[in-house]
Motif scaffolding. Structure first.
Motif, PDB file in Angstrom:
ATOM      1  N   GLY A 132      36.769  81.758  22.400  1.00  0.00           N
ATOM      2  CA  GLY A 132      37.382  81.882  21.083  1.00  0.00           C
ATOM      3  C   GLY A 132      38.083  80.639  20.589  1.00  0.00           C
ATOM      4  N   LEU A 133      37.860  79.493  21.227  1.00  0.00           N
ATOM      5  CA  LEU A 133      38.566  78.273  20.837  1.00  0.00           C
ATOM      6  C   LEU A 133      38.087  77.718  19.499  1.00  0.00           C
ATOM      7  N   PHE A 134      36.881  78.104  19.073  1.00  0.00           N
ATOM      8  CA  PHE A 134      36.356  77.601  17.804  1.00  0.00           C
ATOM      9  C   PHE A 134      36.514  78.623  16.670  1.00  0.00           C
ATOM     10  N   ALA A 135      37.173  79.733  16.936  1.00  0.00           N
ATOM     11  CA  ALA A 135      37.262  80.810  15.944  1.00  0.00           C
ATOM     12  C   ALA A 135      38.060  80.372  14.715  1.00  0.00           C
ATOM     13  N   ASP A 186      34.794  66.114  25.237  1.00  0.00           N
ATOM     14  CA  ASP A 186      35.329  66.409  26.560  1.00  0.00           C
ATOM     15  C   ASP A 186      36.246  67.638  26.522  1.00  0.00           C
ATOM     16  N   GLU A 187      36.118  68.461  27.550  1.00  0.00           N
ATOM     17  CA  GLU A 187      36.891  69.711  27.603  1.00  0.00           C
ATOM     18  C   GLU A 187      38.389  69.457  27.654  1.00  0.00           C
ATOM     19  N   THR A 199      45.925  73.977  22.695  1.00  0.00           N
ATOM     20  CA  THR A 199      47.251  74.410  23.134  1.00  0.00           C
ATOM     21  C   THR A 199      48.379  73.688  22.406  1.00  0.00           C
ATOM     22  N   CYS A 200      48.056  72.754  21.534  1.00  0.00           N
ATOM     23  CA  CYS A 200      49.092  71.997  20.827  1.00  0.00           C
ATOM     24  C   CYS A 200      49.772  72.897  19.788  1.00  0.00           C
ATOM     25  N   SER A 201      51.090  72.913  19.777  1.00  0.00           N
ATOM     26  CA  SER A 201      51.838  73.745  18.823  1.00  0.00           C
ATOM     27  C   SER A 201      51.882  73.131  17.431  1.00  0.00           C
ATOM     28  N   VAL A 202      51.504  71.882  17.311  1.00  0.00           N
ATOM     29  CA  VAL A 202      51.492  71.184  16.015  1.00  0.00           C
ATOM     30  C   VAL A 202      50.078  71.253  15.439  1.00  0.00           C
ATOM     31  N   LEU A 238      35.714  70.937  15.999  1.00  0.00           N
ATOM     32  CA  LEU A 238      35.565  72.391  15.916  1.00  0.00           C
ATOM     33  C   LEU A 238      36.846  73.126  16.292  1.00  0.00           C
ATOM     34  N   VAL A 239      37.602  72.592  17.227  1.00  0.00           N
ATOM     35  CA  VAL A 239      38.804  73.295  17.679  1.00  0.00           C
ATOM     36  C   VAL A 239      40.018  72.940  16.832  1.00  0.00           C
TER      37      VAL A 239
END
Length: 431
Positions: free
Chosen positions: A171-174, A264-265, A273-276, A293-294
């Motif tokens: 779901g990282l690209f959702a 790269d992953e 995971t970045c809050s910004v 994409l992310v």
């Protein structure tokens, strides 16, 4: 007689058994006789049949050597597919060297064909895993293939597709994960190389569009094997600092292989995971990278990314002027409406005296009609001292002649009723 020298080494022809089993009567050889014959020597042809092998014997011997070698029964081979043919029994294809110096026939039987990670396609490089087999009827060896993977760019493409599928499944690209960008940020952070043109482009764009914004640089390598770890560390550094309201990850244009680090992953997970909120500005025109994409937003160049994170002050001023003009126009329209309303109210007030006289006349007429109706009301007559006589069936008695002595009558008075009996009747004289 010609002078010469004949040297003959020969072993007895007998069946040979090895750890792999009986070779067969055609492969009964431990050593092959070697004849060294000078040009001037006459060879005794009677000796030749004792050292000669049949074609089947030699083929069986070579087959034994190939299939007994463990290294050849599970071997990886890389080469270019120079021919491929699908048949019901399997896929037959040929691998070769790019310069044509060597070829290898291969087959993937139908039971194994659907399990191949990459189907053989002419012109593509492949890694294949299989075992060497000798086809006796043709005297050819071939590789029975169990698995095939793309080589070179094809292998990189396969790895990229597999990683994309895994990250997408998480779901990282959702779209639902995308966060809105701040409309008027006070501080932005940039992750890029301090020596790159992208850093100068971003500073210049921000300064021109929205002066006064603080721009922080979190330096990173954006090319090479160390770039993924460096970029991920730079993103974490921005988050720990805590001052930035939005982050720009940027790199100028370059070759496809130079930009591969953004797939790269490690970079993908650092962005996820970045809050910004993160906007990417990676200078390329190929398919989007995984970082694009992310990210919460993406642009094809660092300059375009900078334009996305800060508003244009000139445009804001123009928008503000339009809002001011609209507000002034709305106030003017309201004032005009209030003036019109005030004029209508004043006109009505001026007409009030005439309206009062008309209302007074109507009131007097209404009172006159009320008095006339009251005079005609039977109850009003009764209240003046008169009475109405009715028989038991409710019919009115209008004259004494309509009654007879002994009749019971109901007298309706102004208030209440009386039940009476007629005792005598006195007829009034008619004038």
């Amino acid at each position: 007689m010609a002078v010469g020298l004949l040297k003959l080494w020969r072993s007895e022809l007998m069946p040979r058994r090895t750890a792999c089993g009986n070779v067969g009567k055609h492969a009964a050889i431990a050593r092959i006789a070697v004849l060294e014959i000078s040009p001037f020597m006459t060879v005794d042809l009677d000796l030749l049949p004792e050292t000669a092998l049949t074609v089947a014997g030699l083929t069986d011997y070579l087959k034994l050597l190939l299939e007994a070698d463990r290294e050849l029964q599970q071997v990886w081979v890389v080469g270019e597919v120079i021919a491929a043919s699908d048949r019901p029994m399997g896929t037959f294809f040929t691998l070769g060297e790019p310069d044509g110096s060597a070829v290898l026939r291969c087959v993937a039987w139908s039971s194994q064909r659907d399990r191949l990670a990459q189907q053989p396609v002419t012109g593509e490089q492949l890694f294949v895993l299989g075992g060497v087999r000798l086809y006796s009827k043709r005297g050819e060896y071939q590789l029975t293939v169990w698995q095939a993977f793309p080589a070179g760019a094809g292998l990189q493409s396969l790895r990229r597709r597999q990683l994309h599928a895994r990250l997408e499944a998480e779901g990282l690209f959702a779209i639902e994960r995308k966060r809105s960008l701040p409309a008027h940020p006070h501080t932005i952070a940039v992750v890029t190389s301090p020596d790159a043109a992208a850093w100068g482009d971003i500073q210049r764009t921000v300064r021109q569009r929205y002066p006064g914004v603080r721009v922080l640089l979190s330096p990173a390598l954006v090319q090479g094997d160390r770039a993924p770890a460096s970029v991920a560390a730079a993103i974490y550094r921005v988050e720990r600092d805590g001052r930035a309201e939005v982050l720009v990850l940027a790199r100028g244009g370059g070759a496809v292989e130079d930009l591969a680090c953004f797939d790269d992953e490690r970079i993908v997970r650092a962005i996820a995971t970045c809050s910004v909120p993160v906007v990417t500005g990676i200078g390329h025109q190929r398919d989007e990278s995984f970082a694009d994409l992310v990210a919460d937003g993406s642009a094809h160049t660092p300059t375009a990314a900078a334009e996305r994170v800060v508003p244009d002050l000139t445009r804001l001023s123009a928008d503000l002027q339009r809002l001011r003009d609209r507000a002034i126009a709305a106030v003017r329209a309201r004032c005009q409406w209030e003036r019109d309303r005030h004029e209508r109210t004043r006109s009505r007030l001026q007409q009030l005296p005439t309206s009062a006289r008309t209302l007074e006349r109507a009131s007097r007429r209404l009172q006159s009609l009320h008095d006339r109706l009251s005079a005609l009301d039977p109850r009003a007559v009764l209240r003046r001292g008169y009475a109405a006589a009715r028989r038991a069936d409710g019919t009115l008695v209008r004259s004494a002649a309509e009654a007879t002595p002994g009749d019971e009558l109901e007298l309706q008075l102004g208030t209440g009723t009386l039940i009476v009996r007629v005792l005598e009747i006195h007829h009034a004289d008619v004038p």
